[in-house]
Design an enzyme around this catalytic site. Structure first.
Site, PDB file in Angstrom:
ATOM      1  N   SER A 151       0.852  -1.190   0.000  1.00 17.26           N
ATOM      2  CA  SER A 151       0.000   0.000   0.000  1.00 17.26           C
ATOM      3  C   SER A 151       0.885   1.237   0.000  1.00 17.26           C
ATOM      4  O   SER A 151       2.082   1.181  -0.316  1.00 17.26           O
ATOM      5  CB  SER A 151      -0.944  -0.020   1.218  1.00 17.26           C
ATOM      6  OG  SER A 151      -1.909   1.012   1.123  1.00 17.26           O
ATOM      7  N   ASN A 152       0.329   2.379   0.343  1.00 19.53           N
ATOM      8  CA  ASN A 152       1.076   3.635   0.419  1.00 19.53           C
ATOM      9  C   ASN A 152       0.538   4.471   1.572  1.00 19.53           C
ATOM     10  O   ASN A 152      -0.409   4.070   2.256  1.00 19.53           O
ATOM     11  CB  ASN A 152       1.001   4.395  -0.915  1.00 19.53           C
ATOM     12  CG  ASN A 152      -0.439   4.668  -1.338  1.00 19.53           C
ATOM     13  OD1 ASN A 152      -1.148   5.434  -0.710  1.00 19.53           O
ATOM     14  ND2 ASN A 152      -0.861   4.014  -2.425  1.00 19.53           N
ATOM     15  N   GLY A 153       1.140   5.631   1.782  1.00 14.46           N
ATOM     16  CA  GLY A 153       0.817   6.428   2.965  1.00 14.46           C
ATOM     17  C   GLY A 153      -0.327   7.405   2.805  1.00 14.46           C
ATOM     18  O   GLY A 153      -0.523   8.278   3.666  1.00 14.46           O
ATOM     19  N   ALA A 156      -4.545   7.657  -4.278  1.00 16.94           N
ATOM     20  CA  ALA A 156      -3.196   7.164  -4.575  1.00 16.94           C
ATOM     21  C   ALA A 156      -3.321   5.694  -4.961  1.00 16.94           C
ATOM     22  O   ALA A 156      -3.246   4.801  -4.115  1.00 16.94           O
ATOM     23  CB  ALA A 156      -2.289   7.338  -3.371  1.00 16.94           C
TER      24      ALA A 156
END
Length: 393
Positions: free
Chosen positions: A204-206, A271
């Site tokens: 995943s991402n932030g 995102a």
């Protein structure tokens, strides 16, 4: 056009008469609410005569039909304006204190809010007052700053209530904004996606989803029917929005393609993972040596929206670490979007996961608008103003 005017207890309360007169002359239906302290400076009867409506002053008249109408009005209002707004009422609004009619009404209002502070210079410049102002601005409240001049305390300085003309102009602008997207469907994709590695792990991402949710909340305040296609975030659904929960990029793609039907605009703020691992059906056990993951290209939702675009407005987002404007311009062209909102995620304290941002909005027509650092709520309002116009019909 329905406007509620809150009057709090300061010497400038008498100027509420001129504000009411100008608002009604502009065709607005004005409901006045007063604090008990405001009644020490001007009588409710005066404002009732000017507005043509009974003035609300008592939060305890809960059994009256009149109070029920006030609650209904809070649900269906074009703007809520407080002039004058004392240091006391600003602090209550910022802290969520609801101990009288005016502060309780503020918590019930979902329409645009305008405050026009008026107080002594030392009170205006006090850190507590300035913190309250920053908090309210960060929530999207419009502040009509006080003017400099001769004050009631027989001294000169900043703190005098802005002119009735200025307050009325800002009030009417906010009220028009509160209905500017009525009847229009807005789709916002927000947050991160999660791509499973195995049944317990994922890539995943932030992304926190804060920017997308701020845009969704702003569009809802302007009267739009808003759908948020949301990846996993720790955010509550903004009032007046519908949230479709997804996890993976493919789930987000499928949901966006369904929800885009009859949409006036689509904001791809999410995102979205560019690549996804080939997931294992069972948990991968730890072994000696490195682990190799095979990544497959995921769906390019913005590009697909651009290829199949109809009359809807398509807004993409570009989070960049290098050559911000050049890379954003390439994305604008390649994805066939109408606008790209670019932000530099390498800047300290801005962008992904932060409450603040600074962006440049590139248009298909070659235009470029830079929005300096501000809260994401304020950035969202600036983006919506650029896309739809502050007074769009």
């Amino acid at each position: 056009m329905r406007i509620a005017l809150g009057v709090s207890g300061g010497i400038a309360a008498y100027k509420a008469c001129e504000i009411v007169r100008r608002l009604t002359d502009s065709g607005a239906s004005v409901q006045v609410l007063m604090t008990r302290n405001a009644e020490r400076f001007i009588t409710p009867l005066t404002l009732q005569a000017l507005s043509g409506r009974a003035v609300a002053t008592d939060a305890w008249e809960l059994a009256s039909d009149q109070t029920i109408k006030h609650i209904d009005m809070a649900r269906d209002l074009d703007a809520f304006v407080v002039a004058p707004a004392t240091a006391n009422i600003l602090a209550k609004f910022a802290q969520g204190v609801a101990d009288d009619l005016l502060s309780t009404f503020y918590l019930a209002v979902t329409a645009p809010v305008v405050v026009a502070p008026a107080m002594n210079t030392r009170m205006w410049l006090h850190p507590a007052t300035q913190e309250a102002i920053r908090t309210l601005r960060s929530r999207g409240v419009a502040v009509v700053d006080p003017e400099s001049g001769w004050l009631a305390e027989r001294e000169a300085g900043v703190g005098r209530l802005a002119s009735p003309e200025t307050i009325v102009a800002e009030s009417l602008r906010a009220a028009r904004r509160g209905r500017s997207l009525a009847g229009k469907k807005i789709v916002v994709a927000a947050g991160p996606t999660r791509e499973p590695i195995d049944p317990v792990r994922y890539l995943s991402n932030g992304s926190s989803g804060k920017m997308g949710y701020a845009i969704a909340a702003g569009a809802a305040r302007r009267g739009a029917s808003v759908v948020i296609v949301s990846g996993p975030v720790a955010l509550a659904a903004p009032f007046g929005t519908r949230v479709v929960q997804v996890e993976s990029a493919r789930q987000m793609r499928d949901a966006v393609m369904v929800e885009r039907a009859s949409a006036h605009a689509v904001f791809m703020v999410a995102a979205v993972s560019d690549y996804a691992p080939k997931a294992s059906p069972s948990k991968i056990k730890k072994t000696a040596g490195p682990l190799t993951l095979v990544l497959e290209e995921g769906p390019d939702i913005l590009a697909e929206l651009g290829r199949t675009k109809g009359a809807e407005i398509l807004v993409g987002f570009a989070a960049e670490t290098d050559d911000l404007i050049a890379n954003a311009a390439k994305k604008l062209s390649a994805k066939k979007a109408d606008f790209i909102v670019a932000n530099d995620i390498s800047a300290a304290g801005l962008g992904i996961g932060s409450d603040r941002n600074a962006v440049t909005i590139l248009g298909r027509d070659g235009s470029s608008v830079t929005v300096p650092e501000a809260s994401k709520v304020e950035i969202a309002e600036a983006i919506l103003d650029r896309i739809f116009g502050p007074d769009a019909a």
